[in-house]
Design an enzyme around this catalytic site. Structure first.
Site, PDB file in Angstrom:
ATOM      1  N   TYR A  42      -5.794  19.641 105.386  1.00  0.00           N
ATOM      2  CA  TYR A  42      -4.679  20.228 104.642  1.00  0.00           C
ATOM      3  C   TYR A  42      -3.472  20.513 105.537  1.00  0.00           C
ATOM      4  O   TYR A  42      -2.359  20.681 105.038  1.00  0.00           O
ATOM      5  CB  TYR A  42      -5.090  21.542 103.968  1.00  0.00           C
ATOM      6  CG  TYR A  42      -6.171  21.447 102.938  1.00  0.00           C
ATOM      7  CD1 TYR A  42      -6.675  20.218 102.502  1.00  0.00           C
ATOM      8  CD2 TYR A  42      -6.726  22.600 102.381  1.00  0.00           C
ATOM      9  CE1 TYR A  42      -7.690  20.151 101.565  1.00  0.00           C
ATOM     10  CE2 TYR A  42      -7.732  22.536 101.438  1.00  0.00           C
ATOM     11  CZ  TYR A  42      -8.216  21.303 101.032  1.00  0.00           C
ATOM     12  OH  TYR A  42      -9.221  21.247 100.104  1.00  0.00           O
ATOM     13  N   ILE A 223     -12.187  27.839  92.731  1.00  0.00           N
ATOM     14  CA  ILE A 223     -11.160  28.132  93.741  1.00  0.00           C
ATOM     15  C   ILE A 223      -9.807  27.605  93.253  1.00  0.00           C
ATOM     16  O   ILE A 223      -9.308  26.588  93.741  1.00  0.00           O
ATOM     17  CB  ILE A 223     -11.530  27.554  95.127  1.00  0.00           C
ATOM     18  CG1 ILE A 223     -11.971  26.085  95.041  1.00  0.00           C
ATOM     19  CG2 ILE A 223     -12.608  28.399  95.788  1.00  0.00           C
ATOM     20  CD1 ILE A 223     -12.106  25.422  96.411  1.00  0.00           C
ATOM     21  N   SER A 226      -2.411  28.330  93.434  1.00  0.00           N
ATOM     22  CA  SER A 226      -1.088  28.470  92.846  1.00  0.00           C
ATOM     23  C   SER A 226      -0.130  29.007  93.887  1.00  0.00           C
ATOM     24  O   SER A 226      -0.543  29.724  94.808  1.00  0.00           O
ATOM     25  CB  SER A 226      -1.121  29.412  91.633  1.00  0.00           C
ATOM     26  OG  SER A 226       0.182  29.573  91.101  1.00  0.00           O
ATOM     27  N   SER A 234      -2.690  36.198  87.468  1.00  0.00           N
ATOM     28  CA  SER A 234      -3.329  35.965  86.162  1.00  0.00           C
ATOM     29  C   SER A 234      -4.631  35.194  86.321  1.00  0.00           C
ATOM     30  O   SER A 234      -5.595  35.432  85.586  1.00  0.00           O
ATOM     31  CB  SER A 234      -2.375  35.234  85.212  1.00  0.00           C
ATOM     32  OG  SER A 234      -2.081  33.924  85.663  1.00  0.00           O
ATOM     33  N   ASN A 235      -4.692  34.278  87.286  1.00  0.00           N
ATOM     34  CA  ASN A 235      -5.953  33.576  87.538  1.00  0.00           C
ATOM     35  C   ASN A 235      -7.043  34.550  87.958  1.00  0.00           C
ATOM     36  O   ASN A 235      -8.200  34.444  87.522  1.00  0.00           O
ATOM     37  CB  ASN A 235      -5.773  32.516  88.621  1.00  0.00           C
ATOM     38  CG  ASN A 235      -5.010  31.288  88.139  1.00  0.00           C
ATOM     39  OD1 ASN A 235      -4.888  31.057  86.934  1.00  0.00           O
ATOM     40  ND2 ASN A 235      -4.499  30.508  89.067  1.00  0.00           N
TER      41      ASN A 235
END
Length: 269
Positions: A42, A223, A226, A234-235
């Site tokens: 990543y 997982i 955002s 909110s997740n």
């Protein structure tokens, strides 16, 4: 740590780079996420480490997972894996990696080269747990022969359009956690009538419904990722959403299938 309620919903970090990425990571940690998932590929382990340093949460309260030896990385050798893990420790600014995954192998040779090194890393205390990413059930059988301890986690794509029943059964047989990436199918769950209906019933978002559905499955740890503070928070609220049996059955009944990550060379079982 994955057994703790605070780690049952992790935070994915793919593409979270630079200062914006650090801000998103700090927001996630300070909002309540305690399980952070990154990878050497990543290119953001330094950002994750910086966010850990900046956030007003003790390192000991966080569960940090990273991955090595993706099929796109250079030729895998034992020395490459050992050196790469030391580099990850430095970039993350941690003394121990809580969970180290073998990241999406390309064939048996990769697995047979990488996993024996994981045994050494465990013995040396460099990593606390090991896992595997994008393994098939057959790959897991090979891992059984190579690892001195069963993987603590198996990470793979999972969402209502890819329920992964066979792979989940293989993971349960090993008393491992199933860590689900792309848990909202890169937004495709938003258009599913079954999920829309459950979201309307509870007055929540389709993303929260998808995450709550995953959380309803034994040993599954979603997982989501955002950059937006509103979505990050909110997740996390999906932890408080209780779907009833009818809700779960309605989502289970979805017969449309979508795989977000599907290399042409990969042979899924």
């Amino acid at each position: 740590m994955l057994e703790r309620e605070s780690a049952r919903l992790g935070f994915g970090t793919y593409s979270l780079t630079s200062e914006d990425g650090i801000d998103a990571l700090v927001t996630a940690i300070e909002s309540g996420y305690r399980h952070l998932d990154t990878a050497r590929l990543y290119g953001n382990e330094e950002e994750v480490g910086e966010a850990i340093e900046r956030a007003d949460v003790d390192r000991d309260d966080l569960f940090v997972a990273t991955k090595i030896a993706h099929f796109e990385e250079p030729e895998k050798t034992p020395d490459y894996v050992r050196t790469g893990v030391q580099e990850s420790l430095s970039r993350l600014g941690v003394e121990t990696i809580d969970l180290l995954y073998h990241h999406w192998p390309r064939g048996r040779d990769d697995i047979e080269t990488v996993l024996p090194v994981f045994n050494d890393l465990l013995a040396a205390g460099v990593v606390d747990r090991v896992g595997v990413s994008n393994y098939t059930p057959s790959d897991l059988e090979l891992a059984d022969d190579l690892l001195e301890t069963s993987p603590s986690a198996v990470q793979a794509e999972m969402h209502p359009l890819l329920p992964q029943r066979d792979l989940r059964a293989a993971v349960r047989d090993r008393d491992a956690h199933f860590v689900a990436y792309s848990p909202i199918a890169q937004g495709d769950v938003f258009d599913q009538p079954e999920i829309q209906a459950v979201a309307e019933k509870h007055g929540v978002s389709e993303a929260q419904v998808s995450l709550a559905w995953l959380l309803s499955k034994d040993g599954v740890v979603p997982i989501p990722r955002s950059k937006t503070p509103e979505h990050i928070r909110s997740n996390l609220a999906a932890l408080d959403l209780e779907l009833d049996e009818a809700d779960v059955e309605r989502i289970d009944s979805i017969d449309r299938r979508r795989r977000c990550e599907d290399p042409s060379w990969m042979e899924w079982e």
